[in-house]
Design an enzyme around this catalytic site. Structure first.
Site, PDB file in Angstrom:
ATOM      1  N   HIS A 158      63.381  42.667 -45.113  1.00  0.00           N
ATOM      2  CA  HIS A 158      62.254  43.205 -44.343  1.00  0.00           C
ATOM      3  C   HIS A 158      61.632  42.169 -43.414  1.00  0.00           C
ATOM      4  O   HIS A 158      60.747  42.522 -42.624  1.00  0.00           O
ATOM      5  CB  HIS A 158      61.178  43.750 -45.280  1.00  0.00           C
ATOM      6  N   ASP A 194      70.260  48.439 -50.330  1.00  0.00           N
ATOM      7  CA  ASP A 194      68.932  48.516 -50.925  1.00  0.00           C
ATOM      8  C   ASP A 194      68.325  49.897 -50.672  1.00  0.00           C
ATOM      9  O   ASP A 194      68.633  50.554 -49.670  1.00  0.00           O
ATOM     10  CB  ASP A 194      68.059  47.439 -50.298  1.00  0.00           C
ATOM     11  N   HIS A 196      65.510  50.583 -49.621  1.00  0.00           N
ATOM     12  CA  HIS A 196      64.629  50.565 -48.451  1.00  0.00           C
ATOM     13  C   HIS A 196      65.389  50.063 -47.218  1.00  0.00           C
ATOM     14  O   HIS A 196      66.217  49.144 -47.319  1.00  0.00           O
ATOM     15  CB  HIS A 196      63.428  49.654 -48.706  1.00  0.00           C
ATOM     16  N   ASP A 283      67.346  48.878 -56.203  1.00  0.00           N
ATOM     17  CA  ASP A 283      66.161  49.720 -56.359  1.00  0.00           C
ATOM     18  C   ASP A 283      66.424  51.185 -56.024  1.00  0.00           C
ATOM     19  O   ASP A 283      65.501  52.002 -56.064  1.00  0.00           O
ATOM     20  CB  ASP A 283      64.973  49.186 -55.553  1.00  0.00           C
TER      21      ASP A 283
END
Length: 344
Positions: A158, A194, A196, A283
């Site tokens: 991120h 991931d 996200h 995740d």
């Protein structure tokens, strides 16, 4: 497999995070790395080595100079103004053209994308050690006929060229890609699995064709980081066609995930990279407090096996995964699935 790991991450431990309208304990804690390390060692996957000191000159290939100066100095600046506690923004720059900020809280809002990512006295040290692990993994890949894993904490995908958020401060995957290019790779692919969207990685390489970025993630309609990760984001300029997003709807299971993954692997195969970096977040696992996807532990083994079919030199770089009861087992299952597929 070689695993690169630095214990310097342990001192980066936020006192809390502001999440969904309330202060709460941090999801991103040192125990995450401890559980993964224990799994790697229990499975006897190979040696664990420490990284050498980070070449800070490489950081400027990925991040802007004023952002790096901010990360290195902001906590001391914060303490001088607010006392000895974690640094959090409470105001945010919203895209206006303004003068550079001087107060610590304003500088935080200039670079932060959320209030979930506390900066502590040891954040800079931990982020550099995490980045060093990723870079060293890339270096080892060029010399070894085996995969390499960077057990990175804090995570990185991120972090943008001049922004932090989602628990990420330096973009480990982007730094590893740059190191591979420096070492002679002509093309590198980053596959982000991931839960996200890897918004920072996408931003850094969006106008480039020497690094292809591919991400499978929960749709940004319902999932952090909210504003990026849609399928129509395909790159720009020289990078047009070299960015691929495959967002998944809430409650997507392994069948939906593998359908998206097969298309992503075909896309990467046609690109023909010299190396692939797998941004390894687990995740997407069912029960993860940040996830809306539904992958079980055996599903991660299946995903690892699918990715192994590329038969491309591979670096695994740890990203997310916040269910402490599952994180070690899920990472271990993924790696075992990958290795088993490569042996057949």
């Amino acid at each position: 497999m070689i695993t690169v790991y630095s214990p310097a991450h342990k001192d980066h431990w936020g006192q809390g995070e502001f999440f969904a309208g309330r202060m709460m304990d941090c999801y991103e804690v040192p125990e995450r790395a401890a559980r993964i390390l224990a799994s790697v060692q229990a499975l006897n996957l190979g040696p664990v080595v420490a990284p050498p000191s980070l070449d800070h000159a490489l950081l400027s290939k990925v991040h802007d100079a004023d952002y790096l100066e901010f990360l290195e100095t902001i906590h001391a600046h914060w303490v001088s103004e607010n006392g000895d506690c974690d640094a959090f923004p409470y105001v945010f720059l919203s895209g206006r053209s303004v003068r550079p900020a001087t107060a610590a809280v304003a500088r935080l809002g200039q670079f932060a994308t959320d209030a979930c990512s506390p900066i502590t006295a040891q954040t800079w040290t931990a982020a550099c050690a995490s980045a060093a692990s990723a870079v060293h993994a890339a270096e080892l890949l060029r010399a070894a006929d085996e995969p390499v894993m960077a057990l990175c904490r804090p995570p990185g995908h991120h972090a943008g060229r001049r922004s932090y958020g989602g628990y990420c401060f330096l973009n480990n995957g982007a730094l590893a890609a740059e190191r591979l290019l420096q070492a002679g790779a002509g093309r590198v692919a980053i596959l982000d699995i991931d839960n996200h969207h890897g918004n920072g990685t996408q931003e850094i390489f969006y106008e480039r064709s020497d690094v292809m970025t591919v991400s499978i993630h929960g749709t940004p309609d319902i999932q952090f980081p909210w504003f990026t990760g849609y399928s129509d984001e395909t790159g720009a300029g020289k990078g047009e066609g070299f960015n691929l997003n495959r967002p998944l709807q809430a409650n997507s299971d392994l069948a939906a995930y593998e359908h998206a993954l097969i298309g992503c692997l075909d896309h990467i195969g046609r690109y023909g990279p010299d190396a692939i970096i797998v941004a390894l977040g687990v995740d997407a696992g069912e029960g993860d407090p940040t996830s809306q996807l539904r992958i079980d532990t055996s599903g991660f083994a299946a995903i690892g096996a699918r990715i192994a079919s590329l038969a491309i030199p591979t670096v695994f770089i740890m990203e997310g995964g916040y269910n402490l009861d599952r994180i070690g087992g899920d990472v271990g299952a993924f790696l075992q699935g990958w290795h088993a597929a490569r042996r057949t």
